[in-house]
Design an enzyme around this catalytic site. Structure first.
Site, mmCIF file in Angstrom:
data_model
loop_
_atom_site.group_PDB
_atom_site.id
_atom_site.type_symbol
_atom_site.label_atom_id
_atom_site.label_comp_id
_atom_site.label_asym_id
_atom_site.label_seq_id
_atom_site.Cartn_x
_atom_site.Cartn_y
_atom_site.Cartn_z
ATOM 1 N N ASN A 20 0.850 -1.197 0.000
ATOM 2 C CA ASN A 20 0.000 0.000 0.000
ATOM 3 C C ASN A 20 0.888 1.251 0.000
ATOM 4 O O ASN A 20 1.622 1.500 0.956
ATOM 5 C CB ASN A 20 -0.896 -0.082 1.252
ATOM 6 C CG ASN A 20 -1.802 1.113 1.427
ATOM 7 O OD1 ASN A 20 -1.394 2.257 1.248
ATOM 8 N ND2 ASN A 20 -3.034 0.853 1.794
ATOM 9 N N ASP A 50 -3.479 -13.403 0.966
ATOM 10 C CA ASP A 50 -4.904 -13.153 1.257
ATOM 11 C C ASP A 50 -5.056 -12.856 2.731
ATOM 12 O O ASP A 50 -4.496 -13.579 3.567
ATOM 13 C CB ASP A 50 -5.740 -14.401 0.925
ATOM 14 C CG ASP A 50 -5.880 -14.568 -0.574
ATOM 15 O OD1 ASP A 50 -5.733 -13.558 -1.295
ATOM 16 O OD2 ASP A 50 -6.090 -15.717 -1.003
ATOM 17 N N ASP A 79 -1.699 -3.797 9.813
ATOM 18 C CA ASP A 79 -3.078 -4.021 9.394
ATOM 19 C C ASP A 79 -3.914 -2.970 10.074
ATOM 20 O O ASP A 79 -3.787 -2.761 11.289
ATOM 21 C CB ASP A 79 -3.581 -5.430 9.734
ATOM 22 C CG ASP A 79 -4.807 -5.729 8.896
ATOM 23 O OD1 ASP A 79 -4.674 -5.809 7.660
ATOM 24 O OD2 ASP A 79 -5.913 -5.825 9.457
ATOM 25 N N GLY A 169 -6.579 6.834 1.471
ATOM 26 C CA GLY A 169 -7.720 6.087 2.009
ATOM 27 C C GLY A 169 -8.849 6.983 2.497
ATOM 28 O O GLY A 169 -9.308 7.885 1.783
ATOM 29 N N TYR A 170 -9.284 6.760 3.732
ATOM 30 C CA TYR A 170 -10.426 7.458 4.313
ATOM 31 C C TYR A 170 -10.023 8.759 5.035
ATOM 32 O O TYR A 170 -10.833 9.336 5.772
ATOM 33 C CB TYR A 170 -11.131 6.553 5.321
ATOM 34 C CG TYR A 170 -11.787 5.303 4.777
ATOM 35 C CD1 TYR A 170 -11.025 4.267 4.217
ATOM 36 C CD2 TYR A 170 -13.169 5.126 4.841
ATOM 37 C CE1 TYR A 170 -11.628 3.105 3.737
ATOM 38 C CE2 TYR A 170 -13.772 3.965 4.375
ATOM 39 C CZ TYR A 170 -13.002 2.964 3.816
ATOM 40 O OH TYR A 170 -13.592 1.813 3.352
#
Ligand code: IMP
Length: 220
Positions: A20, A50, A79, A169-170
């Protein structure tokens, strides 16, 4: 009782187990004062595992251990996600999934809108009903499977419409408690809110990294 071996990081290279770009930029800023040799999972050409866990810790371990095993080096993963109280903690560990489009790319404008629609559906219109937090769990994993965890959280309010074009992102919909700017309106330094020697970082990632740096890099 089994005592895990103490793994020193001294003189070691470290892999940042992320693809990312936003996270990698922030990790590179946060690590800069420590003169650590760190390359990303992308630099090593590692696949993205995954994320099949149901907690931030589980997913952080999956990413860090996959990178440590593949490279034989200690690996650091992050994470993270946004947990909104009025949505019972959603999107939570599925924060990145909420941005997935049918063609497999990610659209965070759409993800922020989806969060807003969900808030409207539960009638969360007042700031007091729109509280939440960003969470980041950093996992330091070693090729033998040993791991350590460092969790950081930043409390705030979800705003609409999105504000600011910085960060990723947000960030544009997250107003941290005690500030008038969203993360999307803050420079990276303002969002981290931390340099070694300072008492308290601001962002979830910087708070988690601060714990890691104090535990493992001899930072104050
Ligand atoms: P994951 O950790 O790969 O599951 O992805 C976490 C998702 O949470 C990212 O794709 C971002 O959208 C979001 N996120 C995590 N940290 C931040 C942040 O600092 N700012 C904005 N969004 C974030």
């Amino acid at each position: 009782m089994h005592q895990p071996a103490f793994h020193s990081l001294e003189g070691q290279k470290l892999v940042v187990a992320s693809h990312n770009e936003g996270k990698l930029r922030e990790f590179s800023d946060l690590m800069a004062p420590f003169a650590f040799e760190a390359k990303s999972a992308k630099d090593y050409g590692l696949p993205e595992p995954d994320e099949t866990g149901t907690t931030f810790e589980e997913n952080a371990y999956i990413k860090a251990f996959a990178a440590a095993k593949a490279t034989g080096l200690p690996a650091l993963s992050d994470d993270s996600g946004l947990c909104v109280d009025a949505l019972d903690g959603a999107p939570g560990v599925y924060t990145a999934n909420w941005a997935e489009t049918p063609d497999g790319s990610r659209d965070f404008g759409m993800a922020m809108q989806r969060t807003e629609v969900a808030l409207q559906e539960v009638g969360a219109v007042d700031p007091a009903q729109r509280k939440g937090r960003f969470v980041a769990v950093i996992c330091l994993a070693f090729p033998d499977g040993d791991a350590e965890y460092f969790r950081g959280e930043a409390e705030g309010t979800l705003v609409w419409p999105p504000r600011g074009t910085l960060g990723f992102g947000y960030d544009p919909v997250f107003l941290p408690n005690g500030f008038e700017k969203t993360f999307g309106e803050m420079t990276a330094q303002e969002k981290h809110g931390w340099k070694p020697g300072q008492p308290m970082a601001l962002s979830h990632r910087a708070r988690a990294f601060q714990k890691f740096a104090r535990a493992r890099l001899g930072s104050e």
